[in-house]
Design an enzyme around this catalytic site. Structure first.
Site, PDB file in Angstrom:
ATOM      1  NE  ARG A   1      89.813 142.762  -8.726  1.00 25.88           N
ATOM      2  CZ  ARG A   1      90.879 142.037  -8.372  1.00 25.88           C
ATOM      3  NH1 ARG A   1      90.918 141.448  -7.186  1.00 25.88           N
ATOM      4  NH2 ARG A   1      91.889 141.906  -9.212  1.00 25.88           N
TER       5      ARG A   1
ATOM      6  CG  LEU B   1      87.891 143.587   2.454  1.00 20.90           C
ATOM      7  CD1 LEU B   1      88.480 144.878   3.031  1.00 20.90           C
ATOM      8  CD2 LEU B   1      86.707 143.916   1.553  1.00 20.90           C
ATOM      9  CG  ASP B   2      89.581 140.723  -3.997  1.00 24.25           C
ATOM     10  OD1 ASP B   2      89.196 139.637  -3.518  1.00 24.25           O
ATOM     11  OD2 ASP B   2      89.073 141.252  -4.997  1.00 24.25           O
ATOM     12  NE  ARG B   3      99.528 140.651  -1.272  1.00 24.59           N
ATOM     13  CZ  ARG B   3     100.620 139.946  -1.491  1.00 24.59           C
ATOM     14  NH1 ARG B   3     100.554 138.829  -2.205  1.00 24.59           N
ATOM     15  NH2 ARG B   3     101.788 140.323  -1.009  1.00 24.59           N
TER      16      ARG B   3
END
Length: 316
Positions: free
Chosen positions: A247, A145-147
């Protein structure tokens, strides 16, 4: 032969065993070459210094049992103590273990914590877990997962589970759902975004992804969950698993996510500021899969307090 020649680093060949079969090359190297910075590993892969069965491959190449991985002499920094994990993150993660059995951990990852160290970060979620749980000799990320993204993330406790879940992810048998907030009115008929994505690394080292004909095939399915004045809450299901996929696909559709500093819009930034949003509004809310020993598993993670308060303001 002099002592200096005898001790000179040489090229090594690492054999891939059954426990590592199915793993990505970059993950395999990170585990086998502990201490070598990830940036150095990626540079060696880009330059073709690291090869699999004498051929150049990309970091996301899946290894098979019996493969030989050529590794050049790579300088390892002198041994140092493991990074000190802030107590805050240890307490957060300890309270956010959603599911646990002898082969799998599922954690509700908080926003602001990277999944692993690297690129200037001494630690991430996986390093925190390894330090918190020394009894677990094997802990590997199943996916990422992205930060700034929060929500459900899987961590394998056994090699066989990692291989099985990687297979299921490749065959789209793991159902992952995300909640995202976008500015404007997302059309109900816009249910699928199919646009190839290409990853670029800027000179600063920052990763950026864009829609490109030269990119990898990428598909995200979207559905409207709730409408507000000036915004829409949508559910996103990534059919493929590319970096920053949701995104960039939302941006490509004309509805960049609120709180997205990298791919967002001025309209979204203004609305986010008005609502007091200080993070990316993207949350891995639901996970459905089948485990070999326990059968079907369905998990949910509620929105955190900050994201829920944003929706409360919009409803008012």
């Amino acid at each position: 032969m002099s002592d200096s020649e005898e001790n000179r680093p040489t090229v090594r060949h690492l054999a891939v065993d059954e426990n590592s079969a199915g793993q990505r090359l970059d993950n395999f190297l990170t585990r086998e070459l502990r201490g070598v910075p990830r940036t150095r590993l990626y540079k060696a892969m880009r330059k073709g210094e690291i090869r699999v069965n004498k051929g150049r491959v990309k970091p996301d190449h899946r290894l098979a049992a019996g493969d030989l991985v050529r590794v050049p002499p790579l300088r390892t920094p002198p041994p140092s103590e493991a990074p000190t994990i802030p107590r805050y993150w240890s307490e957060q993660l300890a309270a956010r273990v959603i599911y646990e059995d002898r082969g799998l951990l599922v954690v509700d990852k908080p926003s602001g914590l990277a999944v692993h160290g690297g690129s200037g970060l001494n630690y991430g979620m996986i390093e925190c877990l390894r330090q918190m749980r020394p009894e677990d000799r094997y802990l590997e990320l199943v996916h990422r997962l992205d930060r700034d993204t929060s929500g459900l993330i899987m961590v394998a406790r056994r090699p066989a589970i990692l291989r099985e879940l990687h297979r299921q992810l490749r065959e789209d048998k793991v159902d992952k759902r995300y909640l995202a907030l976008v500015p404007g009115k997302w059309p109900r008929k816009l249910k699928r975004v199919e646009a190839p994505l290409q990853k670029n690394v800027l000179q600063s080292g920052e990763r950026m992804v864009r829609v490109s004909r030269e990119g990898k095939p990428s598909i995200t399915e979207f559905s409207v969950i709730e409408r507000f004045p000036g915004a829409t809450l949508v559910e996103a299901k990534p059919v493929t698993g590319r970096t920053h996929q949701i995104r960039v696909h939302a941006q490509h559709a004309g509805f960049p996510l609120l709180g997205d500093d990298k791919y967002g819009s001025d309209q979204g930034a203004a609305l986010g500021q008005q609502l007091g949003l200080k993070r990316l509004f993207l949350h891995a809310v639901r996970l459905r899969l089948r485990l070999p020993e326990t059968g079907r598993l369905e998990l949910e993670a509620a929105l955190d307090e900050e994201l829920e308060s944003v929706l409360t303001k919009l409803r008012k």
